[in-house]
Design a protein around this motif. Structure first.
Motif, PDB file in Angstrom:
ATOM      1  N   VAL A   4      18.315 -25.091  -8.480  1.00 38.53           N
ATOM      2  CA  VAL A   4      18.994 -23.828  -8.206  1.00 38.53           C
ATOM      3  C   VAL A   4      18.314 -22.659  -8.905  1.00 38.53           C
ATOM      4  N   ASN A   5      17.847 -22.856 -10.122  1.00 38.29           N
ATOM      5  CA  ASN A   5      17.411 -21.736 -10.946  1.00 38.29           C
ATOM      6  C   ASN A   5      15.915 -21.484 -10.968  1.00 38.29           C
ATOM      7  N   THR A   6      15.110 -22.525 -11.058  1.00 30.25           N
ATOM      8  CA  THR A   6      13.665 -22.330 -11.185  1.00 30.25           C
ATOM      9  C   THR A   6      12.860 -23.229 -10.261  1.00 30.25           C
ATOM     10  N   GLY A   7      13.528 -23.962  -9.382  1.00 30.97           N
ATOM     11  CA  GLY A   7      12.828 -24.899  -8.515  1.00 30.97           C
ATOM     12  C   GLY A   7      12.991 -24.572  -7.053  1.00 30.97           C
ATOM     13  N   CYS A   8      13.591 -25.501  -6.328  1.00 29.55           N
ATOM     14  CA  CYS A   8      13.635 -25.442  -4.870  1.00 29.55           C
ATOM     15  C   CYS A   8      14.102 -24.108  -4.308  1.00 29.55           C
ATOM     16  N   MET A   9      15.250 -23.646  -4.737  1.00 24.73           N
ATOM     17  CA  MET A   9      15.849 -22.495  -4.056  1.00 24.73           C
ATOM     18  C   MET A   9      15.052 -21.210  -4.237  1.00 24.73           C
ATOM     19  N   PRO A  10      14.726 -20.792  -5.462  1.00 24.37           N
ATOM     20  CA  PRO A  10      13.943 -19.561  -5.571  1.00 24.37           C
ATOM     21  C   PRO A  10      12.513 -19.712  -5.060  1.00 24.37           C
ATOM     22  N   THR A  11      11.878 -20.869  -5.298  1.00 17.53           N
ATOM     23  CA  THR A  11      10.486 -20.988  -4.866  1.00 17.53           C
ATOM     24  C   THR A  11      10.377 -21.077  -3.346  1.00 17.53           C
ATOM     25  N   LYS A  12      11.297 -21.759  -2.697  1.00 17.07           N
ATOM     26  CA  LYS A  12      11.216 -21.828  -1.238  1.00 17.07           C
ATOM     27  C   LYS A  12      11.605 -20.486  -0.607  1.00 17.07           C
ATOM     28  N   THR A  13      12.373 -19.681  -1.327  1.00 17.92           N
ATOM     29  CA  THR A  13      12.636 -18.315  -0.874  1.00 17.92           C
ATOM     30  C   THR A  13      11.349 -17.508  -0.943  1.00 17.92           C
ATOM     31  N   LEU A  14      10.562 -17.692  -2.004  1.00 15.65           N
ATOM     32  CA  LEU A  14       9.263 -17.033  -2.108  1.00 15.65           C
ATOM     33  C   LEU A  14       8.314 -17.520  -1.020  1.00 15.65           C
ATOM     34  N   VAL A  15       8.340 -18.824  -0.754  1.00 18.49           N
ATOM     35  CA  VAL A  15       7.504 -19.387   0.306  1.00 18.49           C
ATOM     36  C   VAL A  15       7.835 -18.716   1.647  1.00 18.49           C
ATOM     37  N   ALA A  16       9.124 -18.481   1.892  1.00 18.23           N
ATOM     38  CA  ALA A  16       9.537 -17.842   3.140  1.00 18.23           C
ATOM     39  C   ALA A  16       9.015 -16.412   3.224  1.00 18.23           C
ATOM     40  N   SER A  17       9.061 -15.683   2.104  1.00 20.76           N
ATOM     41  CA  SER A  17       8.523 -14.319   2.093  1.00 20.76           C
ATOM     42  C   SER A  17       7.021 -14.335   2.333  1.00 20.76           C
ATOM     43  N   ALA A  18       6.327 -15.284   1.716  1.00 17.74           N
ATOM     44  CA  ALA A  18       4.881 -15.386   1.889  1.00 17.74           C
ATOM     45  C   ALA A  18       4.531 -15.739   3.333  1.00 17.74           C
ATOM     46  N   ARG A  19       5.348 -16.602   3.945  1.00 18.10           N
ATOM     47  CA  ARG A  19       5.086 -16.956   5.343  1.00 18.10           C
ATOM     48  C   ARG A  19       5.281 -15.745   6.246  1.00 18.10           C
ATOM     49  N   ALA A  20       6.290 -14.923   5.945  1.00 18.93           N
ATOM     50  CA  ALA A  20       6.514 -13.718   6.747  1.00 18.93           C
ATOM     51  C   ALA A  20       5.281 -12.818   6.705  1.00 18.93           C
ATOM     52  N   ALA A  21       4.683 -12.688   5.518  1.00 16.16           N
ATOM     53  CA  ALA A  21       3.468 -11.881   5.398  1.00 16.16           C
ATOM     54  C   ALA A  21       2.334 -12.497   6.202  1.00 16.16           C
ATOM     55  N   HIS A  22       2.224 -13.812   6.157  1.00 17.04           N
ATOM     56  CA  HIS A  22       1.173 -14.515   6.890  1.00 17.04           C
ATOM     57  C   HIS A  22       1.330 -14.334   8.395  1.00 17.04           C
ATOM     58  N   VAL A  23       2.560 -14.402   8.886  1.00 17.70           N
ATOM     59  CA  VAL A  23       2.812 -14.240  10.317  1.00 17.70           C
ATOM     60  C   VAL A  23       2.490 -12.818  10.763  1.00 17.70           C
ATOM     61  N   VAL A  24       2.817 -11.834   9.924  1.00 19.85           N
ATOM     62  CA  VAL A  24       2.497 -10.452  10.267  1.00 19.85           C
ATOM     63  C   VAL A  24       0.984 -10.276  10.395  1.00 19.85           C
ATOM     64  N   ARG A  25       0.236 -10.868   9.476  1.00 23.06           N
ATOM     65  CA  ARG A  25      -1.222 -10.755   9.551  1.00 23.06           C
ATOM     66  C   ARG A  25      -1.776 -11.394  10.820  1.00 23.06           C
ATOM     67  N   ARG A  26      -1.080 -12.414  11.325  1.00 22.95           N
ATOM     68  CA  ARG A  26      -1.548 -13.119  12.519  1.00 22.95           C
ATOM     69  C   ARG A  26      -0.907 -12.586  13.800  1.00 22.95           C
ATOM     70  N   ALA A  27      -0.165 -11.511  13.705  1.00 20.20           N
ATOM     71  CA  ALA A  27       0.596 -11.026  14.857  1.00 20.20           C
ATOM     72  C   ALA A  27      -0.277 -10.802  16.086  1.00 20.20           C
ATOM     73  N   ARG A  28      -1.491 -10.284  15.868  1.00 18.03           N
ATOM     74  CA  ARG A  28      -2.373 -10.004  17.002  1.00 18.03           C
ATOM     75  C   ARG A  28      -2.708 -11.283  17.782  1.00 18.03           C
ATOM     76  N   ASP A  29      -2.731 -12.443  17.078  1.00 20.42           N
ATOM     77  CA  ASP A  29      -3.012 -13.717  17.766  1.00 20.42           C
ATOM     78  C   ASP A  29      -1.962 -14.024  18.825  1.00 20.42           C
ATOM     79  N   TYR A  30      -0.782 -13.478  18.637  1.00 20.80           N
ATOM     80  CA  TYR A  30       0.331 -13.724  19.566  1.00 20.80           C
ATOM     81  C   TYR A  30       0.551 -12.564  20.536  1.00 20.80           C
ATOM     82  N   GLY A  31      -0.372 -11.608  20.531  1.00 24.99           N
ATOM     83  CA  GLY A  31      -0.250 -10.471  21.425  1.00 24.99           C
ATOM     84  C   GLY A  31       0.649  -9.371  20.910  1.00 24.99           C
ATOM     85  N   VAL A  32       0.966  -9.423  19.630  1.00 29.49           N
ATOM     86  CA  VAL A  32       1.809  -8.401  19.017  1.00 29.49           C
ATOM     87  C   VAL A  32       0.902  -7.461  18.229  1.00 29.49           C
TER      88      VAL A  32
END
Length: 460
Positions: A44-72
């Motif tokens: 809850v405090n320093t493992g799964c929940m906060p780190t996977k929340t960070l992973v989700a934010s990082a993935r959002a950035a990655h998808v934005v960088r790849r947006a042109r690959d999807y025609g966006v």
């Protein structure tokens, strides 16, 4: 000093502790739950929940960088607001922590005691100025980051998985010491946020417990995103300089020095057992400090159990929760359950994730028994192709004689979810043909597992 008697004492409010307190109190027992710091434990405090929340934010950035690959087509650039990224992760953790505490404080017959518990004897602990006694004591104190005794490490500012969560700026160059689960997850996420990232690993390859092809594939995926690796770093030493911290290396190739602005130590975990006074209770620990338990999680002292990360029988949230289930089943339900009943399973949350169940092919090969192996690249999985995420592969190992599945790995999009079909078949103790003949939904990752099972070949 006053003494308060209870039917049971639970030390630690991590994944297993609150649930066990709930079962015991519902069974009519008076329970004291002691927590020295944060309710909810590591997850809850320093493992799964906060780190996977960070992973989700990082993935959002990655998808934005790849947006042109999807025609966006995005006009202009975008920025990463690390304060918002950190705040989002902190909110997720805080809400979960508060919910755990609220749940515990609302339990009938459960008394929450905050402070550091130390054993006084086999049935008594001291918390501050109060003595608590019970016939049953359950140790659930978790673990923390291991700080290796490397030269100079005590003279540099370093980060761990805990302190990393307090960083609200983007490190110009993050140096990660350790090429396993925690290190790789942070390496990829911070590379996606925009940091330069170098991973330094003592061994010849990443995540040594996995098959070599898994290690190589993950390295290739992360290198494709710009993460740099220094493997075979047998001798490491640290020193500070004007730019941050320099790590001196003894590697087979490459520069013998790496300088970064921040250093993250991700070289394993250690149990929080060194300050519990376990010797006064007579509780045995192994050479690494883990509490020694039997197949029902009982220690060598009658009336004392150990569950979660501190017993060395699993380092995951799901194994900790299963520890609670095992203890509750044996103690309250007359339902004999054992640690050895469970099949090893876990995930590595790089992107795409690695889902693992059972044995690796290397482990099966060492048994000397004949086996079958199936493998399918994600380039031949429709769901992956449609989403434009075809990195990785899926693999399964089967006992040639019994036709039982021995282990599997899915490195690829949704691999952490798709692995459960294989895991369920293993728990059902069914032959692989049961899963092979199932009809799965199209288009999914899971639908190609029966196809892979239909293409098994003898292992070598």
């Amino acid at each position: 000093m006053t003494t308060r008697r209870f039917d049971a004492i639970v030390l630690g409010a991590g994944q297993a502790g609150p649930s066990l307190a709930g079962r015991l109190s519902a069974a009519g027992m008076s329970v004291a739950l002691v927590e020295r710091k944060f309710f909810g434990g590591t997850c809850v405090n320093t493992g799964c929940m906060p780190t996977k929340t960070l992973v989700a934010s990082a993935r959002a950035a990655h998808v934005v960088r790849r947006a042109r690959d999807y025609g966006v087509i995005l006009n202009g650039t975008f920025d990463i607001d690390m304060r918002t990224v950190k705040g989002r992760a902190q909110t997720v953790a805080t809400n979960a922590r508060n919910n755990v505490e609220k749940w515990l404080r609302s339990m009938e017959r459960c008394t929450v005691v905050q402070g550091h518990a130390r054993f006084e004897s086999h049935d008594t602990v001291v918390v501050g100025e109060e003595r608590l006694s019970a016939e049953r004591i359950f140790i659930n104190v978790g673990g923390r980051a291991n700080i290796p005794p490397l030269p100079g490490v005590d003279r540099i500012p370093f980060l761990t998985n805990t302190s990393m969560l307090e960083v609200d700026t983007l490190p110009p160059h993050l140096v990660v010491i350790g090429g396993s689960y925690i290190g790789l997850e942070f390496a990829q996420m911070y590379r996606r946020f925009g940091s330069k990232v170098t991973v330094i690993e003592k061994g010849p390859r990443l995540i040594a417990r996995e098959d070599e092809e898994i290690s190589d594939a993950i390295k290739e995926i992360l290198e494709g995103e710009g993460v740099e690796f220094r493997l075979g770093a047998e001798c490491m030493a640290f020193e500070t300089n004007a730019e941050g911290v320099t790590v001196r290396l003894d590697c087979a190739s490459g520069d013998r020095r790496v300088t970064g602005s921040h250093v993250l130590l991700a070289v394993g975990r250690r149990p929080n057992t060194d300050d519990l006074g376990l010797d006064r209770a007579g509780v045995a620990v192994d050479k690494r400090g883990y509490v020694v338990v039997d197949d029902e999680l009982r220690t060598n002292v009658p009336g004392i159990w150990a569950m979660g990360d501190c017993n060395g029988r699993g380092a995951f949230t799901h194994t900790s929760y299963n520890d609670f289930e095992i203890i509750a089943a044996n103690l309250l339900d007359n339902d004999p359950r054992r640690v050895t009943d469970r099949i090893p399973c876990y995930a590595l949350y790089v992107d795409p994730p690695l889902g693992r169940a059972g044995l690796t092919e290397s482990e099966v090969r060492k048994t000397g028994k004949p086996y079958l192996v199936g493998k399918r690249p994600m380039t031949r999985v429709g769901r992956a192709v449609e989403k434009g995420e075809t990195q990785g592969f899926m693999k399964v190992v089967v006992d040639a004689a019994t036709k039982k599945i021995l282990g599997a790995a899915i490195l690829g999009i949704e691999g952490d979810e798709a692995i459960h079909g294989i895991l369920d078949t293993m728990y059902a103790d069914a032959p692989y043909t049961t899963l092979q003949r199932s009809v799965a939904i199209h288009p999914t990752v899971s639908e190609l597992i029966p196809t892979m099972l239909g293409e098994l070949k003898p292992g070598t």
